[in-house]
Design an enzyme around this catalytic site. Structure first.
Site, mmCIF file in Angstrom:
data_model
loop_
_atom_site.group_PDB
_atom_site.id
_atom_site.type_symbol
_atom_site.label_atom_id
_atom_site.label_comp_id
_atom_site.label_asym_id
_atom_site.label_seq_id
_atom_site.Cartn_x
_atom_site.Cartn_y
_atom_site.Cartn_z
ATOM 1 N N CYS A 20 0.833 -1.199 0.000
ATOM 2 C CA CYS A 20 0.000 0.000 0.000
ATOM 3 C C CYS A 20 0.873 1.256 0.000
ATOM 4 O O CYS A 20 1.877 1.330 0.714
ATOM 5 C CB CYS A 20 -0.916 0.005 1.215
ATOM 6 S SG CYS A 20 -2.062 -1.403 1.238
ATOM 7 N N ASP A 267 0.376 1.183 18.515
ATOM 8 C CA ASP A 267 0.583 0.757 17.134
ATOM 9 C C ASP A 267 1.360 1.780 16.324
ATOM 10 O O ASP A 267 2.007 1.436 15.332
ATOM 11 C CB ASP A 267 -0.789 0.506 16.482
ATOM 12 C CG ASP A 267 -0.670 -0.161 15.130
ATOM 13 O OD1 ASP A 267 0.272 -0.957 14.949
ATOM 14 O OD2 ASP A 267 -1.513 0.101 14.257
ATOM 15 N N CYS A 311 -11.570 24.410 23.875
ATOM 16 C CA CYS A 311 -12.372 24.055 22.705
ATOM 17 C C CYS A 311 -13.681 23.377 23.109
ATOM 18 O O CYS A 311 -13.677 22.454 23.932
ATOM 19 C CB CYS A 311 -11.567 23.123 21.794
ATOM 20 S SG CYS A 311 -12.494 22.569 20.336
#
Length: 408
Positions: A20, A267, A311
């Protein structure tokens, strides 16, 4: 007291039968043979250790990659056998296989069905976009094979989750990508933005993409199709907390088990600096609680910029993934979430509509009734806006180049 956590297992390391264009995992360095298969002894240690380390009674094994099906069916047959061997009475094992789908023949599908595996398949929306990025080892597109195997899974009674990456190219085709995934009929999809790699999506494009997908979903498919981000937002609106690590206030509860038994913090941080243990030598419950991992997870909340802290949408994004905090805030602080601008735009668009949908559901209205009401409101809202007028959303663009395409 044992703490629940997720273990993402890489049984073949970085090995993959696809190439990919945006893959980040091939570039990680663990110090081990990144293409070896996990030895049987390591597999047994992993299963026993994980079962002993979690509070139960549900134990979830997530098989990832590289491409985890390259470990072979016999590997997973042995994994299931070992799970049953070490599982305490009254407990249950759940297995999730995240795959590119290329090797899923009938034998694989029968096994996955018989052993009740959940399956996630990576597919990038339309054939044009998918084949642009997701090629096999010979450089050929893989869309036809992947969609055929999604249908094969369905024929065996498995409705896979669909995972779609979002590049700058993908972001220009939001509605088209959503409809292509929806029409596969699996009922669930999620979108993963490509950041810090080739094909990186810009914040503005990502926000626009999400708005295109959201408008296609909430006006036409509410109650029929689930989109992970929208489901997480709904959970927060109902008073809960986002469960996705990048959206949650803190992280660090998703450990990575490499093929040699090495444990990493995340990960996206499979590197020597974030190697926190070895499952063949230490209890996973102890590795989870090492000071380095606790500091890693808490830093998500502790290192928020002032812009994030004030925020109104912090409750949805948690300040974003640590790996993507390389921007500069409006106050000049380092460490702002790269995708902030786009997500802020999206949340501002989606939140009012989700709130109205939730209010309708609270009144006992059906999804179709809710959609009818939302469509009518939206059409009234924009009926006096001309194509060449400035868009009411405040983007500064003409209506025809902005929100017109989202009006149902």
């Amino acid at each position: 007291m044992k703490k629940p956590f997720v273990l993402m297992i890489k049984p073949v390391g970085a090995s993959c039968n696809m190439q990919c264009a945006y893959c980040y995992y091939l570039k990680t360095q663990t110090g081990a043979d990144r293409h070896a298969h996990m030895p049987r002894e390591t597999l047994e240690s992993l299963i026993r250790n994980y079962i002993e380390s979690v509070p139960g009674p549900i134990v979830s094994f997530t098989w990832h990659g590289g491409e985890p099906t390259l470990a072979g069916l016999d590997f997973y047959r042995e994994a299931v056998r070992l799970e049953k061997q070490y599982l305490p009475e009254g407990w249950e094992c759940w297995n999730n296989l995240q795959t590119n789908g290329l090797l899923l023949d009938d034998e694989w599908c029968r096994f996955l069905r018989e052993e009740h595996f959940d399956v996630g398949v990576s597919i990038d929306g339309t054939q044009m976009i998918h084949d642009l990025y997701r090629k096999d080892g010979q450089g050929e597109g893989t869309y036809q094979r992947v969609t055929e195997n999604i249908r094969r899974l369905q024929q065996h009674g498995i409705q896979p989750d669909l995972l779609c990456t979002v590049t700058e190219t993908t972001a220009q085709h939001g509605r088209e990508v959503y409809l292509a995934l929806r029409d596969l009929g699996t009922g669930w999809m999620q979108f993963i933005p490509i950041v810090q790699q080739e094909q990186q999506v810009s914040p503005a494009s990502y926000g626009s993409f999400l708005k295109d997908v959201f408008s296609a979903w909430i006006f036409h498919d509410l109650g029929r199709t689930q989109v992970q981000l929208f489901s997480e937002m709904g959970q927060v609106l109902r008073g809960g907390e986002a469960s996705l690590c990048w959206m949650a206030p803190t992280c660090g509860n998703v450990l990575i088990a490499e093929n040699d038994g090495s444990i990493f913090a995340c990960d996206h941080f499979v590197d020597p600096a974030h190697r926190i243990g070895d499952l063949t030598k230490e209890a996973l419950s102890d590795i989870l609680l090492v000071p380095e991992q606790q500091a890693f997870g808490n830093s998500k909340k502790e290192k928020l910029t002032q812009q994030c802290r004030r925020c109104p949408y912090l409750k949805y994004c948690g300040g974003g993934c640590l790996k993507d905090r390389f921007g500069v805030s409006e106050d000049g602080e380092q460490g702002q979430y790269y995708l902030c601008e786009g997500l802020y735009d999206f949340f501002g668009y989606a939140e009012p509509l989700l709130k109205k949908a939730a209010e309708g559901a609270g009144r006992g209205e059906s999804p179709q009734q809710i959609m009818n009401a939302l469509v009518q409101e939206e059409r009234i809202k924009y009926r006096s806006v001309g194509r060449n007028d400035l868009c009411p959303c405040g983007s500064g663009k003409k209506f025809k180049a902005c929100c017109q395409r989202r009006v149902p």
